[in-house]
Each structure stands twice: as C-alpha cells, then as structure tokens.
Design a protein around this motif. Structure first.
Motif, short mmCIF file in Angstrom:
data_model
loop_
_atom_site.label_atom_id
_atom_site.label_comp_id
_atom_site.label_asym_id
_atom_site.label_seq_id
_atom_site.Cartn_x
_atom_site.Cartn_y
_atom_site.Cartn_z
N ASP A 169 -25.15 -38.07 1.20
CA ASP A 169 -25.91 -37.77 -0.02
C ASP A 169 -24.99 -37.61 -1.24
O ASP A 169 -25.35 -36.98 -2.22
CB ASP A 169 -26.79 -36.53 0.17
N GLU A 427 -36.15 -37.03 -4.22
CA GLU A 427 -34.76 -37.34 -3.87
C GLU A 427 -34.67 -38.08 -2.54
O GLU A 427 -33.90 -39.04 -2.39
CB GLU A 427 -33.93 -36.04 -3.79
N VAL A 428 -35.44 -37.61 -1.57
CA VAL A 428 -35.41 -38.24 -0.24
C VAL A 428 -35.93 -39.68 -0.33
O VAL A 428 -35.36 -40.60 0.27
CB VAL A 428 -36.21 -37.40 0.78
N ARG A 438 -30.51 -38.74 0.94
CA ARG A 438 -31.17 -38.41 -0.33
C ARG A 438 -30.31 -38.93 -1.47
O ARG A 438 -29.11 -39.13 -1.32
CB ARG A 438 -31.43 -36.91 -0.48
#
Length: 453
Positions: A169, A427-428, A438
């Motif tokens: 991420d 975000e994911v 994410r």
C-alpha cells in the motif's frame, strides 16, 4: 462515566479497548486530528509489513462497540481545548503520540537533500503533511543516521526491488519516485557499536535477505565481540551473532559471478558533526563525522569523540534519531527536556482526571506491543480511580453533546467511523484497480469530499 481519548493510534485504541472491556458502563469517545484513524499503524508501519497492520481489525471492533465513538478531523488544542474536554468528560486521556522529530543540531542539516526519517516515512506512507516532500533520489549514495528499525525500514524501501513494493500500500507518487531513484548504496551510521544497535533481529534478517542487495559489514567491527556477547541477554546475543555471520560471509557474487546491483552497510562509532554543502552551497554532498570510542559497556555505553574525523560522500541524508512529542495545550504540564507529559502510571502530575498513554507518556520507544501494555497500564489507572472514587462521576457530563456545540460554533465538522469506512472502501477500490491492497488518499480535502463534507 464518560471518558475521552485524544489520538487514534495504537495508544488511543488500546486505552479505549481496555476501559470498555473492564467497565461495563463506560462510554469512550476517541478524537483524532486527521479524518482517518490508526496513527502510526497506518502512517508508520512499513508498506511491506502488512501483517503488522492486522491490529487495525481489533481497533475497528473497538470503534464499532456501541459504547465507543470516533470523531476525526478534530484538532484538540485548536478546535477544542483540553479544559473544554475536561468539562465534558469525567476522564480525559492524552494519547496523541510524537508528532515531531529530534533535530541533529549540526551545521548543514537544513541543506537540500537532508530529510528527517519521520518526514520520509510519512511521504511513502501517505501522511497528508508529508505528501509534498519530493525527496531528491538522484544520487547513488544515501546516508541514514541512526541504528533503529525505522532506519532499516527506510534502507529497505530505498533498495527494494520495485516488483516487491508494487504489491504493497505504498503511495502511488512515492512508487513513481522510487522507480526513477538512482540510489544504489545505503550506509546506516550510528554513534555507538554493534552491541548498542536499537533495531531488532527480524528487521535485520529481512535486510540481509533483501533480493538484489548485498550487505557490506566490516569484520573488524566485530573483533572480540564473541566473548563480550556470551553473557548478553538472548535477543542481543542472537542479533549480534547474525551481524557477525553477515560480516564474515562471502558475498554471493563470488559464486554467481555477477555483483549485486545494490548494497548497504552498517558503520559504527561515528557521530555526525556537519552536513557538507556542494560547491555552489545549494545542497548536501556528504557528512563529516567524528570517530568515537565507547566508555562503559552494554546499553549504557557512551560515545566519546576521539578527535579523529572522516568524511563520507552522499547526496541524500536521512536523520533517524528519534521522534519527539510536542505540548498540546497550555493547560497540560509538559516536560520539554524529555518530551513527555509528567505522569505516574499515566496519571498526569497535578491534574486529577487527566491521563496519558503511549509515546507522549513514556517517550518514543518500543513496538506496538510495548504501547499496548503501556496503554493497558494507563487504562488500569483510570479504572482504579473510577472504582476508588478519585474521579467524581456524580455530576453527569454531556460528553460529545457539549463538544459538538463547541465545534459547531467554530465551524468544525467531525468525521465519524462510518465516514472513515467510506474513505477506506474508496482506497481499497482504487488499490484493487492497481493490484495492491489499497491506494491511500493523501489529501484530507479529497477524503472529506468522498464523505460529502
């Protein structure tokens, strides 16, 4: 009893969790200055350590308890003062961590090319205040001052193969910057010796096993340590033995005939004296270091300059000598020398009903588990004071009801936990499109836009 916790990192959440678990009637409100929760779990833990972030699941359970509420986007000390919180709650716990970094205090530390570890980590982890950092990675050699886990994290991120980072991420913009990075050599420099390093064996092993990078450790640094480490505690002994093994091992290229494109190494007993400017004075070109000798032994050994100096060429200097807490509100006592709120078992000195937990309580050291135990300790003090009648719960307090009217009068709109879950989902979804867990949103205005604030 109404309890309020300031800060939604591990210290804040563990304090809330313990109070809710051991007091069947307590109501806990958690305040956070960012719209998004989880503090250093989100913004400090390295992107390639997803397993460490699993505590977020526990924190989410706590936030979803019907006796817990989360209010993001509220800066305590500005949007609402600590005395105002004390009027609204029976107990106030300050768990806001360490928002600043220690400075080196040497000439040249403000030159271009010199960054604090805190800002650099914040940059690749999507901390809003560091999103505009734009570190210059156009040099071949980077120097990290410090021998802790954060220093190793940064070295690992600088030298990791991109295909490893792409699945994490890490923010999009830092990934793009690392893709163009020219850095291929990283030195980690410490004032003391191998027996005083602050990093842990897991992080060191990860660094030694990093694909495409070789460790450069000088066997001379470890002379005579075999006997010195015999009686050391087991973790220290194993850590030192792993460094010695890495120092003595023949590099892999001897077998394969191809040199590793990148390398990293540990330098000991060197204390930075000055960052040296380039010829035109515009940026860093190296660091002058005093060579030191150790007085005393073990963790209490002191580094004393020998009078000798050496210069190390590098175009990127990262100072990883520790984080620092800041005072939050004039109403709260603060020991600026130690960077902590003076307290006894989390009870703030001379202010009944005010508590602290985490780094602002004990200083910026330890891993998440250390903070957990420390927060349980503070929560226990709150529970004891509730039970022993030290905290008078007979006057009913309005809690968020009172705070809400204060915030409204100041034009502040808090973000709820279900608001955060909308940001989280966004975000994911963005991450999924890019094949990563994410894609963090780094601009608070964009976060608020997603939830229609």
């Amino acid at each position: 009893p109404r309890v309020c916790v300031v800060g939604s990192g591990p210290a804040g959440f563990y304090t809330a969790q313990h109070i809710l678990k051991h007091h069947g009637g307590a109501l806990v409100d958690i305040y956070e200055k960012l719209p998004v929760p989880f503090g250093l779990v989100r913004f400090g833990v390295a992107p390639d350590h997803p397993e460490v972030k699993n505590v977020i699941n526990t924190f989410t359970q706590t936030a979803q308890s019907e006796r817990c509420a989360y209010y993001g986007n509220v800066t305590v000390g500005r949007d609402v003062t600590v005395p105002e919180l004390q009027r609204a709650y029976h107990a106030v716990v300050l768990s806001y961590g360490a928002e600043d970094n220690r400075v080196l205090g040497i000439p040249g530390e403000n030159l271009a090319g010199v960054y604090s570890a805190r800002a650099f980590v914040g940059w690749y982890n999507g901390l809003p205040e560091n999103r505009g950092l734009k570190p210059d990675l156009s040099c071949e050699t980077a120097l990290i001052l410090g021998h802790g886990n954060v220093a190793l994290d940064i070295a690992r991120i600088l030298l990791s193969p991109l295909q490893l980072l792409r699945k994490t991420d890490i923010t999009d913009s830092s990934l793009a910057a690392l893709a163009c990075s020219k850095v291929k050599r990283v030195w980690l420099v410490g004032r003391r010796g191998p027996l005083q390093v602050a990093f842990t064996i897991k992080e060191l092993r990860e660094m030694i096993n990093l694909p495409g990078a070789r460790a450069v450790l000088d066997p001379a640094d470890f002379t005579g340590l075999q006997s010195a480490v015999k009686d050391a505690p087991r973790p220290r002994k194993r850590l030192t033995e792993l460094m010695m093994k890495a120092a003595l091992e023949k590099p892999v290229e001897v077998q394969t005939g191809a040199a590793a494109p990148r390398e990293w190494g540990l330098k000991f007993q060197r204390s930075p004296q000055a960052v040296l400017p380039s010829a035109d004075g515009s940026r860093a070109r190296g660091v002058r270091m005093a060579l030191t000798r150790l007085e005393g032994s073990g963790d209490s050994a002191k580094a004393v300059p020998t009078g000798d100096v050496e210069e190390l060429e590098c175009g990127l200097v990262l100072s990883s000598i520790g984080y620092r807490s800041l005072p939050l509100d004039p109403a709260v006592p603060f020991d600026s020398g130690r960077g902590v709120i003076p307290n006894s078992s989390g009870r703030v000195a001379g202010v009944p009903g005010l508590y602290c937990s985490g780094w602002v309580k004990r200083g910026p050291t330890g891993v998440i588990i250390t903070t957990m135990n420390d927060s349980f300790d503070t929560a226990q003090s709150v529970l004891e004071d509730l039970q022993g009648g030290v905290l008078d719960v007979s006057p009913s307090r309005e809690g968020f009801g009172l705070v809400e009217s204060i915030l409204r009068s100041r034009g502040v709109r808090p973000v709820s936990f279900s608001d955060w879950q909308k940001i989280d989902a966004a975000e994911v979804a963005r991450g999924k499109a890019a094949g990563k867990p994410r894609e963090k949103i780094v601009d608070p205005a964009e976060m608020l836009q997603i939830i229609g604030h």
